[in-house]
Design a protein around this motif. Structure first.
Motif, PDB file in Angstrom:
ATOM      1  N   ALA A  49      59.790  46.955  25.753  1.00 33.60           N
ATOM      2  CA  ALA A  49      61.143  46.907  25.266  1.00 33.60           C
ATOM      3  C   ALA A  49      62.013  47.823  25.903  1.00 33.60           C
ATOM      4  CB  ALA A  49      61.050  47.250  23.620  1.00 33.60           C
ATOM      5  N   ASP A  50      63.256  47.194  26.013  1.00 37.67           N
ATOM      6  CA  ASP A  50      64.369  47.978  26.839  1.00 37.67           C
ATOM      7  C   ASP A  50      64.570  49.173  26.454  1.00 37.67           C
ATOM      8  OD1 ASP A  50      64.387  46.018  28.649  1.00 37.67           O
ATOM      9  OD2 ASP A  50      66.026  44.986  28.061  1.00 37.67           O
ATOM     10  N   PRO A  51      64.986  49.422  24.973  1.00 39.60           N
ATOM     11  CA  PRO A  51      65.155  50.864  24.258  1.00 39.60           C
ATOM     12  C   PRO A  51      64.064  51.878  24.765  1.00 39.60           C
ATOM     13  CG  PRO A  51      65.353  49.142  22.804  1.00 39.60           C
ATOM     14  CD  PRO A  51      64.945  48.442  23.962  1.00 39.60           C
ATOM     15  N   TYR A  52      62.879  51.381  24.622  1.00 39.19           N
ATOM     16  CA  TYR A  52      61.733  52.201  25.077  1.00 39.19           C
ATOM     17  C   TYR A  52      61.718  52.782  26.386  1.00 39.19           C
ATOM     18  CZ  TYR A  52      56.546  53.581  25.378  1.00 39.19           C
ATOM     19  OH  TYR A  52      55.370  54.260  25.824  1.00 39.19           O
ATOM     20  N   LYS A  53      61.883  51.848  27.367  1.00 36.88           N
ATOM     21  CA  LYS A  53      61.841  52.207  28.752  1.00 36.88           C
ATOM     22  C   LYS A  53      63.121  52.693  29.114  1.00 36.88           C
ATOM     23  CE  LYS A  53      59.875  47.904  30.482  1.00 36.88           C
ATOM     24  NZ  LYS A  53      59.933  46.398  31.061  1.00 36.88           N
ATOM     25  N   ASP A  54      64.426  52.662  28.630  1.00 34.36           N
ATOM     26  CA  ASP A  54      65.568  53.097  28.806  1.00 34.36           C
ATOM     27  C   ASP A  54      65.416  54.874  28.477  1.00 34.36           C
ATOM     28  OD1 ASP A  54      66.700  50.852  29.827  1.00 34.36           O
ATOM     29  OD2 ASP A  54      68.057  50.536  27.977  1.00 34.36           O
ATOM     30  N   ALA A  55      64.877  54.958  27.039  1.00 36.51           N
ATOM     31  CA  ALA A  55      64.609  56.513  26.729  1.00 36.51           C
ATOM     32  C   ALA A  55      63.785  57.089  27.584  1.00 36.51           C
ATOM     33  CB  ALA A  55      64.173  56.169  25.341  1.00 36.51           C
ATOM     34  N   LEU A  56      62.529  56.484  27.912  1.00 33.65           N
ATOM     35  CA  LEU A  56      61.952  57.356  28.894  1.00 33.65           C
ATOM     36  C   LEU A  56      62.375  57.742  30.294  1.00 33.65           C
ATOM     37  CD1 LEU A  56      58.344  55.684  28.052  1.00 33.65           C
ATOM     38  CD2 LEU A  56      59.226  57.802  27.245  1.00 33.65           C
ATOM     39  N   ALA A  57      63.380  56.742  30.666  1.00 33.95           N
ATOM     40  CA  ALA A  57      63.930  56.826  31.847  1.00 33.95           C
ATOM     41  C   ALA A  57      64.978  58.032  31.787  1.00 33.95           C
ATOM     42  CB  ALA A  57      64.712  55.639  32.632  1.00 33.95           C
ATOM     43  N   LYS A  58      65.698  57.876  30.681  1.00 33.30           N
ATOM     44  CA  LYS A  58      66.796  59.240  30.464  1.00 33.30           C
ATOM     45  C   LYS A  58      65.971  60.503  30.531  1.00 33.30           C
ATOM     46  CE  LYS A  58      70.951  57.453  29.523  1.00 33.30           C
ATOM     47  NZ  LYS A  58      72.155  57.953  29.889  1.00 33.30           N
ATOM     48  N   VAL A  59      64.691  60.531  29.564  1.00 35.21           N
ATOM     49  CA  VAL A  59      64.137  61.885  29.444  1.00 35.21           C
ATOM     50  C   VAL A  59      63.795  62.353  30.949  1.00 35.21           C
ATOM     51  CG1 VAL A  59      61.955  62.699  28.528  1.00 35.21           C
ATOM     52  CG2 VAL A  59      63.345  61.253  27.166  1.00 35.21           C
ATOM     53  N   LYS A  60      63.122  61.395  31.644  1.00 38.49           N
ATOM     54  CA  LYS A  60      62.823  61.553  33.078  1.00 38.49           C
ATOM     55  C   LYS A  60      63.791  62.013  34.029  1.00 38.49           C
ATOM     56  CE  LYS A  60      58.512  59.104  32.643  1.00 38.49           C
ATOM     57  NZ  LYS A  60      57.666  58.110  32.934  1.00 38.49           N
ATOM     58  N   GLN A  61      65.012  61.934  33.757  1.00 36.22           N
ATOM     59  CA  GLN A  61      65.989  62.121  34.409  1.00 36.22           C
ATOM     60  C   GLN A  61      66.981  63.270  33.955  1.00 36.22           C
ATOM     61  OE1 GLN A  61      68.513  58.509  34.500  1.00 36.22           O
ATOM     62  NE2 GLN A  61      67.115  57.493  35.991  1.00 36.22           N
ATOM     63  N   ASP A  62      66.476  63.904  33.040  1.00 33.18           N
ATOM     64  CA  ASP A  62      67.550  64.924  32.183  1.00 33.18           C
ATOM     65  C   ASP A  62      66.971  66.365  32.842  1.00 33.18           C
ATOM     66  OD1 ASP A  62      67.982  67.094  30.347  1.00 33.18           O
ATOM     67  OD2 ASP A  62      69.353  65.656  29.458  1.00 33.18           O
ATOM     68  N   ASP A  63      67.740  66.936  33.428  1.00 30.57           N
ATOM     69  CA  ASP A  63      67.048  68.395  34.214  1.00 30.57           C
ATOM     70  C   ASP A  63      66.743  69.392  32.977  1.00 30.57           C
ATOM     71  OD1 ASP A  63      67.416  67.565  36.663  1.00 30.57           O
ATOM     72  OD2 ASP A  63      69.406  68.166  36.727  1.00 30.57           O
ATOM     73  N   TYR A  64      67.409  69.382  31.855  1.00 35.78           N
ATOM     74  CA  TYR A  64      67.081  70.394  30.765  1.00 35.78           C
ATOM     75  C   TYR A  64      65.839  69.949  30.026  1.00 35.78           C
ATOM     76  CZ  TYR A  64      68.083  73.647  27.002  1.00 35.78           C
ATOM     77  OH  TYR A  64      67.880  74.688  26.086  1.00 35.78           O
ATOM     78  N   VAL A  65      65.710  68.810  29.857  1.00 38.14           N
ATOM     79  CA  VAL A  65      64.457  68.487  29.271  1.00 38.14           C
ATOM     80  C   VAL A  65      63.140  68.759  30.247  1.00 38.14           C
ATOM     81  CG1 VAL A  65      63.003  66.414  28.377  1.00 38.14           C
ATOM     82  CG2 VAL A  65      65.471  66.696  27.734  1.00 38.14           C
ATOM     83  N   ILE A  66      63.270  68.329  31.281  1.00 45.69           N
ATOM     84  CA  ILE A  66      62.237  68.627  32.455  1.00 45.69           C
ATOM     85  C   ILE A  66      62.078  70.187  32.537  1.00 45.69           C
ATOM     86  CG2 ILE A  66      61.717  68.474  34.879  1.00 45.69           C
ATOM     87  CD1 ILE A  66      63.162  65.850  35.035  1.00 45.69           C
TER      88      ILE A  66
END
Length: 150
Positions: A49-66
């Protein structure tokens, strides 16, 4: 001359219990195969599902979360929540457990789909160890357990 009596086969001697036991085992095995395929199918639908994919993509792009979780960040269990889609209109309210080498967290997504476009009203990560909430749509805030919410 000695007359030898021919011995019955194993199935001929044991059919009275072998048939019911074999039938019951077959039904039980088929039930678990069906149950596993249903669980796998639903899980596959949710992770595509797109919401699942979009959320994981945002997480993997967020420097602070990383910085907090480390890299690589990957899912850590089964997605929870609800996801509905019909006639180019949909709703999502899901949470996905994630982990990295330095810790664990959970991503929350709330959104709606109209005209084949997902719009998210909420998308944030809550770090398990500190309860820090990181908004993936724009800002960060710290949730304090002692804080009074009125």
């Amino acid at each position: 001359m000695a007359h030898q009596e021919r011995q019955k086969s194993w199935f001929a001697r044991n059919w009275g219990w072998a048939v019911p036991v074999g039938g019951c085992l077959t039904i039980i095995i088929l039930f678990f195969v069906f149950l596993g395929s249903v669980i796998f199918g639903v899980s596959e639908l949710m992770t595509n599902a797109d919401p699942y994919k979009d959320a994981l993509a945002k997480v993997k792009q967020d420097d602070y979360v990383i910085e907090i979780l480390g890299e690589p960040i990957e899912t850590n269990g089964i997605m929870q929540g609800s996801l509905s889609y019909e006639n180019n209109v949909g709703d999502a309210n899901i949470s996905v457990p994630i982990k990295g080498p330095k810790g664990e967290a959970r991503v929350y997504v709330v959104g709606a789909k109209t005209n084949d476009q997902w719009e998210y009203s909420e998308m944030y990560v809550i770090i398990s160890e500190t309860d820090e909430q990181i908004d993936l749509l724009g800002y960060e805030q710290k949730i304090d357990d002692d804080e009074d919410f009125e």
